[in-house]
Each structure stands twice: as structure tokens, then as C-alpha cells.
Design a protein around this motif. Structure first.
Motif, PDB file in Angstrom:
ATOM      1  N   VAL A   1      -4.538  13.810 -16.979  1.00 48.22           N
ATOM      2  CA  VAL A   1      -4.705  14.996 -16.147  1.00 48.22           C
ATOM      3  C   VAL A   1      -4.774  16.205 -17.065  1.00 48.22           C
ATOM      4  CG1 VAL A   1      -3.722  16.453 -14.335  1.00 48.22           C
ATOM      5  CG2 VAL A   1      -3.422  13.964 -14.233  1.00 48.22           C
ATOM      6  N   ILE A   2      -5.804  17.008 -16.901  1.00 48.40           N
ATOM      7  CA  ILE A   2      -5.892  18.297 -17.588  1.00 48.40           C
ATOM      8  C   ILE A   2      -5.908  19.384 -16.528  1.00 48.40           C
ATOM      9  CG2 ILE A   2      -7.280  19.830 -19.028  1.00 48.40           C
ATOM     10  CD1 ILE A   2      -8.305  17.439 -20.532  1.00 48.40           C
ATOM     11  N   ASN A   3      -4.921  20.265 -16.575  1.00 50.32           N
ATOM     12  CA  ASN A   3      -4.865  21.410 -15.672  1.00 50.32           C
ATOM     13  C   ASN A   3      -5.343  22.643 -16.433  1.00 50.32           C
ATOM     14  OD1 ASN A   3      -3.691  19.843 -13.600  1.00 50.32           O
ATOM     15  ND2 ASN A   3      -1.662  20.111 -14.505  1.00 50.32           N
ATOM     16  N   VAL A   4      -6.344  23.299 -15.897  1.00 55.35           N
ATOM     17  CA  VAL A   4      -6.874  24.493 -16.558  1.00 55.35           C
ATOM     18  C   VAL A   4      -6.032  25.691 -16.142  1.00 55.35           C
ATOM     19  CG1 VAL A   4      -8.868  25.987 -16.893  1.00 55.35           C
ATOM     20  CG2 VAL A   4      -9.184  23.501 -16.671  1.00 55.35           C
TER      21      VAL A   4
ATOM     22  N   LEU B   1       1.449  26.141 -15.683  1.00 55.78           N
ATOM     23  CA  LEU B   1       2.083  25.688 -16.928  1.00 55.78           C
ATOM     24  C   LEU B   1       3.383  24.948 -16.629  1.00 55.78           C
ATOM     25  CD1 LEU B   1       1.567  28.837 -19.177  1.00 55.78           C
ATOM     26  CD2 LEU B   1       0.386  26.657 -19.384  1.00 55.78           C
ATOM     27  N   GLY B   2       4.211  25.515 -15.764  1.00 55.74           N
ATOM     28  CA  GLY B   2       5.471  24.874 -15.413  1.00 55.74           C
ATOM     29  C   GLY B   2       5.255  23.543 -14.726  1.00 55.74           C
TER      30      GLY B   2
ATOM     31  N   VAL C   1       0.596   7.915 -18.113  1.00 59.60           N
ATOM     32  CA  VAL C   1      -0.270   9.016 -17.690  1.00 59.60           C
ATOM     33  C   VAL C   1       0.057  10.256 -18.515  1.00 59.60           C
ATOM     34  CG1 VAL C   1      -1.006  10.470 -15.774  1.00 59.60           C
ATOM     35  CG2 VAL C   1      -0.404   8.081 -15.362  1.00 59.60           C
ATOM     36  N   LEU C   2      -0.966  10.865 -19.094  1.00 60.72           N
ATOM     37  CA  LEU C   2      -0.812  12.054 -19.911  1.00 60.72           C
ATOM     38  C   LEU C   2      -1.222  13.289 -19.100  1.00 60.72           C
ATOM     39  CD1 LEU C   2      -2.445  10.770 -23.242  1.00 60.72           C
ATOM     40  CD2 LEU C   2      -0.137  10.384 -22.361  1.00 60.72           C
ATOM     41  N   VAL C   3      -0.408  14.338 -19.155  1.00 57.34           N
ATOM     42  CA  VAL C   3      -0.676  15.555 -18.389  1.00 57.34           C
ATOM     43  C   VAL C   3      -0.590  16.748 -19.332  1.00 57.34           C
ATOM     44  CG1 VAL C   3      -0.068  16.936 -16.367  1.00 57.34           C
ATOM     45  CG2 VAL C   3       0.424  14.482 -16.390  1.00 57.34           C
ATOM     46  N   ASN C   4      -1.663  17.507 -19.408  1.00 60.82           N
ATOM     47  CA  ASN C   4      -1.716  18.639 -20.329  1.00 60.82           C
ATOM     48  C   ASN C   4      -2.380  19.857 -19.689  1.00 60.82           C
ATOM     49  OD1 ASN C   4      -0.793  17.462 -23.033  1.00 60.82           O
ATOM     50  ND2 ASN C   4      -2.374  15.983 -22.423  1.00 60.82           N
ATOM     51  N   CYS C   5      -2.153  21.001 -20.302  1.00 60.08           N
ATOM     52  CA  CYS C   5      -2.802  22.244 -19.899  1.00 60.08           C
ATOM     53  C   CYS C   5      -3.834  22.667 -20.946  1.00 60.08           C
ATOM     54  CB  CYS C   5      -1.770  23.371 -19.790  1.00 60.08           C
ATOM     55  SG  CYS C   5      -1.286  23.781 -18.117  1.00 60.08           S
ATOM     56  N   LEU C   6      -4.937  23.174 -20.480  1.00 58.18           N
ATOM     57  CA  LEU C   6      -5.909  23.855 -21.329  1.00 58.18           C
ATOM     58  C   LEU C   6      -5.956  25.304 -20.880  1.00 58.18           C
ATOM     59  CD1 LEU C   6      -8.177  24.072 -23.394  1.00 58.18           C
ATOM     60  CD2 LEU C   6      -9.747  23.100 -21.696  1.00 58.18           C
ATOM     61  N   SER C   7      -5.595  26.201 -21.800  1.00 57.75           N
ATOM     62  CA  SER C   7      -5.499  27.625 -21.454  1.00 57.75           C
ATOM     63  C   SER C   7      -6.579  28.420 -22.181  1.00 57.75           C
ATOM     64  CB  SER C   7      -4.112  28.172 -21.826  1.00 57.75           C
ATOM     65  OG  SER C   7      -3.114  27.619 -21.012  1.00 57.75           O
ATOM     66  N   PRO C   8      -7.731  28.592 -21.549  1.00 62.41           N
ATOM     67  CA  PRO C   8      -8.794  29.371 -22.171  1.00 62.41           C
ATOM     68  C   PRO C   8      -8.657  30.854 -21.877  1.00 62.41           C
ATOM     69  CG  PRO C   8      -9.615  28.321 -20.186  1.00 62.41           C
ATOM     70  CD  PRO C   8      -8.146  27.981 -20.284  1.00 62.41           C
ATOM     71  N   GLY C   9      -9.468  31.573 -22.594  1.00 60.09           N
ATOM     72  CA  GLY C   9      -9.592  32.977 -22.293  1.00 60.09           C
ATOM     73  C   GLY C   9      -9.501  33.862 -23.508  1.00 60.09           C
ATOM     74  N   PRO C  10     -10.221  34.957 -23.483  1.00 54.79           N
ATOM     75  CA  PRO C  10     -11.247  35.300 -22.497  1.00 54.79           C
ATOM     76  C   PRO C  10     -12.524  34.492 -22.722  1.00 54.79           C
ATOM     77  CG  PRO C  10     -11.145  36.979 -24.214  1.00 54.79           C
ATOM     78  CD  PRO C  10     -10.026  36.023 -24.508  1.00 54.79           C
ATOM     79  N   VAL C  11     -13.178  34.128 -21.639  1.00 54.78           N
ATOM     80  CA  VAL C  11     -14.395  33.321 -21.699  1.00 54.78           C
ATOM     81  C   VAL C  11     -15.583  34.190 -21.299  1.00 54.78           C
ATOM     82  CG1 VAL C  11     -15.588  31.280 -20.843  1.00 54.78           C
ATOM     83  CG2 VAL C  11     -13.099  31.239 -21.136  1.00 54.78           C
ATOM     84  N   ALA C  12     -16.576  34.231 -22.148  1.00 52.57           N
ATOM     85  CA  ALA C  12     -17.764  35.033 -21.863  1.00 52.57           C
ATOM     86  C   ALA C  12     -18.454  34.502 -20.614  1.00 52.57           C
ATOM     87  CB  ALA C  12     -18.718  34.984 -23.048  1.00 52.57           C
TER      88      ALA C  12
ATOM     89  N   SER D   1      -4.402  10.619 -28.198  1.00 49.85           N
ATOM     90  CA  SER D   1      -3.636   9.666 -27.411  1.00 49.85           C
ATOM     91  C   SER D   1      -2.153  10.004 -27.320  1.00 49.85           C
ATOM     92  CB  SER D   1      -3.799   8.255 -27.988  1.00 49.85           C
ATOM     93  OG  SER D   1      -3.363   8.213 -29.333  1.00 49.85           O
ATOM     94  N   GLY D   2      -1.633  10.852 -28.197  1.00 51.38           N
ATOM     95  CA  GLY D   2      -0.218  11.214 -28.141  1.00 51.38           C
ATOM     96  C   GLY D   2       0.051  12.575 -27.548  1.00 51.38           C
ATOM     97  N   LEU D   3      -0.965  13.179 -26.970  1.00 48.74           N
ATOM     98  CA  LEU D   3      -0.835  14.542 -26.456  1.00 48.74           C
ATOM     99  C   LEU D   3      -0.435  14.514 -24.987  1.00 48.74           C
ATOM    100  CD1 LEU D   3      -1.425  17.554 -27.396  1.00 48.74           C
ATOM    101  CD2 LEU D   3      -3.567  17.324 -26.121  1.00 48.74           C
ATOM    102  N   THR D   4       0.740  15.013 -24.670  1.00 52.62           N
ATOM    103  CA  THR D   4       1.137  15.182 -23.272  1.00 52.62           C
ATOM    104  C   THR D   4       2.196  16.263 -23.176  1.00 52.62           C
ATOM    105  OG1 THR D   4       1.659  13.997 -21.217  1.00 52.62           O
ATOM    106  CG2 THR D   4       3.035  13.492 -23.137  1.00 52.62           C
ATOM    107  N   GLY D   5       2.252  16.922 -22.036  1.00 50.43           N
ATOM    108  CA  GLY D   5       3.177  18.036 -21.864  1.00 50.43           C
ATOM    109  C   GLY D   5       2.820  19.217 -22.732  1.00 50.43           C
ATOM    110  N   ALA D   6       1.567  19.266 -23.193  1.00 50.42           N
ATOM    111  CA  ALA D   6       1.142  20.309 -24.132  1.00 50.42           C
ATOM    112  C   ALA D   6       0.335  21.390 -23.420  1.00 50.42           C
ATOM    113  CB  ALA D   6       0.313  19.704 -25.254  1.00 50.42           C
ATOM    114  N   ASP D   7       0.306  22.531 -24.044  1.00 54.16           N
ATOM    115  CA  ASP D   7      -0.505  23.660 -23.569  1.00 54.16           C
ATOM    116  C   ASP D   7      -1.378  24.098 -24.733  1.00 54.16           C
ATOM    117  OD1 ASP D   7      -1.539  25.940 -22.272  1.00 54.16           O
ATOM    118  OD2 ASP D   7       0.102  27.160 -23.068  1.00 54.16           O
TER     119      ASP D   7
END
Length: 256
Positions: free
Chosen positions: A136-139, A162-163, A177-188, A240-246
Motif C-alpha cells: 500500500v502506498i498512501n500519497v 502519515l499517522g 503487507v508493506l504500507v508506506n507514504c509518498l510525500s511529494p511536493g511541490p509538483v509542477a 522489499s524492506g521498506l514499510t512504515g516509511a515516509d
């Protein structure tokens, strides 16, 4: 899910896929070999992106902030093994001082940006858990981690994502199951152009001056691109080891 390529051959569901970041992420996933299910509120936009992707991509209209529609979506896709869920759907909300924001406006931002993530995870995590793996990737946004004047509903909603992500990663990690955040910005793109125009009207400068002042805060004095966000989502899935990350993707707007 392990191996040298954790994307090719899998089925990925992307919300808010009709334009912007959702479209870019869908393109990146498809190019990496995933089969993509495009979800959003406007069927015509989804079909246009599906035509761009070609292959066996699939579209499904759904307002992810509405429990009944998410339940229907899960039923419609019951024949799919969705092992990648990208919760990208979101709205910017009002651009005003907090005291001038109406409760209905506040609730709408949280319904789309937070409740939608919760409902989609609630709908599609059980199958991942049963299969013993998934991603799962939450933007979210860097705006959830720094002051952004006149944008309290949006920034508060992104901090909530994030929380949710960090806690959910611990709940489902034992099931693979791996769950992570992707925090972009600013995006053109159009959304930032709108923000610069509103800031220019408020402060009496030009839109170009407002943009220069904004990007000057970043280590790289520029905005990131939608394509860079799509590439980052694929890169995260391959860790493969990335989870709970932002993961911040902001040209250095945030430094920690």
C-alpha cells in the motif's frame, strides 16, 4: 512478495487516476510491467488514461470517500488479485484563513483525503492479508510537515494520512503487507499554478514572482515533476524492506 522485480506481473489499483499524479503513477506502474486498475470519479478521464496505457488496463468509477461506493468497487473487482494499492485521490480544499473555512469544506477535505484512504485500505487489505503479501502506498504531501498558510484543512489531512500509514504498517506487517507514504511536493502542474495565482492576487505580486519565492525554499530551486513522482512510487515498491516509511520527494523542500 520478494524477488528482483516486485512490480512486473502484479495488479495495481490507483485512485485519483484520471489526471495529475494518479495518471503519472499509473503510467509508471504500467511501464514497469504491472496491470493497472484506474479508479476515480469521472469515467471519461479514466478511459482516456486507459487508452494511453493500452494493454489490459481496467477502469472503475468510484468516489472513494463514500463507503457504499467503495463496497461496490470491491465487489466489482472481486475477480482481481489487487496486490498493490496506491491511495492517491485527494483534493486541495479551500485557500483561506482557518477562521473563514466552513465546517462543510473542512469535512469534505477529510472525507476525500483521509476517509478515502481508510475505506480503500479496509476494502482491499483483507485479500492481501489472506494471500500473505501486498503493498500500500498512501500519497501524502510535504505540506503535512511544514507550515502552509491558509491551507489548514489540507495540511491537517495530510498529517493524518502519515499517522494512519505508520500505524497501519505495524498492524499488517506480520502478514507480509508493506504500507508506506509518498510525500511529494511541490509538483509542477495546474494545481500549483492555481496556488501561485491565488498567492499573487493576495500579495500583489505576479504569479511568476510567487512561484520563484516558493521554490527558493528548496535545495533544488524547482518543483518536482509528475513523472518523478511516478518513478518514486515504482522505486518504493522495489524496496522489499521498506514499510512504515515516509518518502519525501520535494526537491529538498523538507530537510530532516
Amino acid at each position: 512478495m520478494s524477488g528482483p522485480d516486485r512490480v512486473a506481473g502484479r495488479t495495481a489499483l490507483v485512485t485519483g487516476a484520471g489526471n495529475g499524479l494518479g495518471r503519472a503513477i499509473a503510467h509508471a506502474l504500467s511501464a514497469a510491467g504491472a496491470r493497472v486498475i484506474l479508479v476515480g470519479r469521472t469515467l471519461g478521464k479514466l478511459e482516456a488514461v486507459a487508452a494511453e496505457l493500452g494493454g489490459d488496463s481496467r477502469v472503475a468509477a468510484c468516489d472513494t470517500s463514500q463507503p457504499a461506493e467503495v463496497d461496490e468497487l470491491r465487489a466489482v473487482l472481486s475477480d482481481e488479485d489487487v496486490s498493490i494499492l496506491v491511495n492517491n485521490a485527494g483534493i486541495a480544499g479551500p485557500v483561506r484563513e482557518l477562521v473563514d473555512v466552513e465546517p462543510a469544506e473542512w469535512d469534505e477535505v477529510f472525507a476525500v483525503n483521509v476517509r478515502g484512504v481508510y475505506l480503500m485500505c479496509r476494502a482491499f487489505l483483507p485479500a492481501m492479508i489472506a494471500r500473505g503479501g501486498g503493498d500500500v502506498i498512501n500519497v501524502a504531501s510535504v505540506s503535512g510537515k511544514r507550515p502552509l498558510a491558509r491551507r489548514t484543512p489540507y495540511t491537517a489531512s495530510k498529517m493524518a494520512v502519515l499517522g494512519l500509514t505508520i500505524t497501519l504498517a505495524h498492524e499488517v506487517g506480520e502478514h507480509g503487507v508493506l504500507v508506506n507514504c509518498l510525500s511529494p511536493g511541490p509538483v509542477a502542474g495546474p494545481r500549483m499554478a492555481r496556488n501561485f495565482r491565488l498567492e499573487a492576487e493576495r500579495t500583489g505580486v505576479t504569479s511568476a514572482e510567487a512561484e520563484r519565492a516558493f521554490v527558493s525554499r528548496a535545495a533544488l530551486p524547482r518543483m518536482v515533476t509528475e513523472e518523478e513522482v511516478g518513478a518514486a512510487a515504482v522505486a518504493m515498491l522495489r524496496m522489499s524492506g521498506l514499510t512504515g516509511a515516509d518518502i519525501d520527494l520535494s526537491a529538498g523542500m523538507i530537510g530532516r
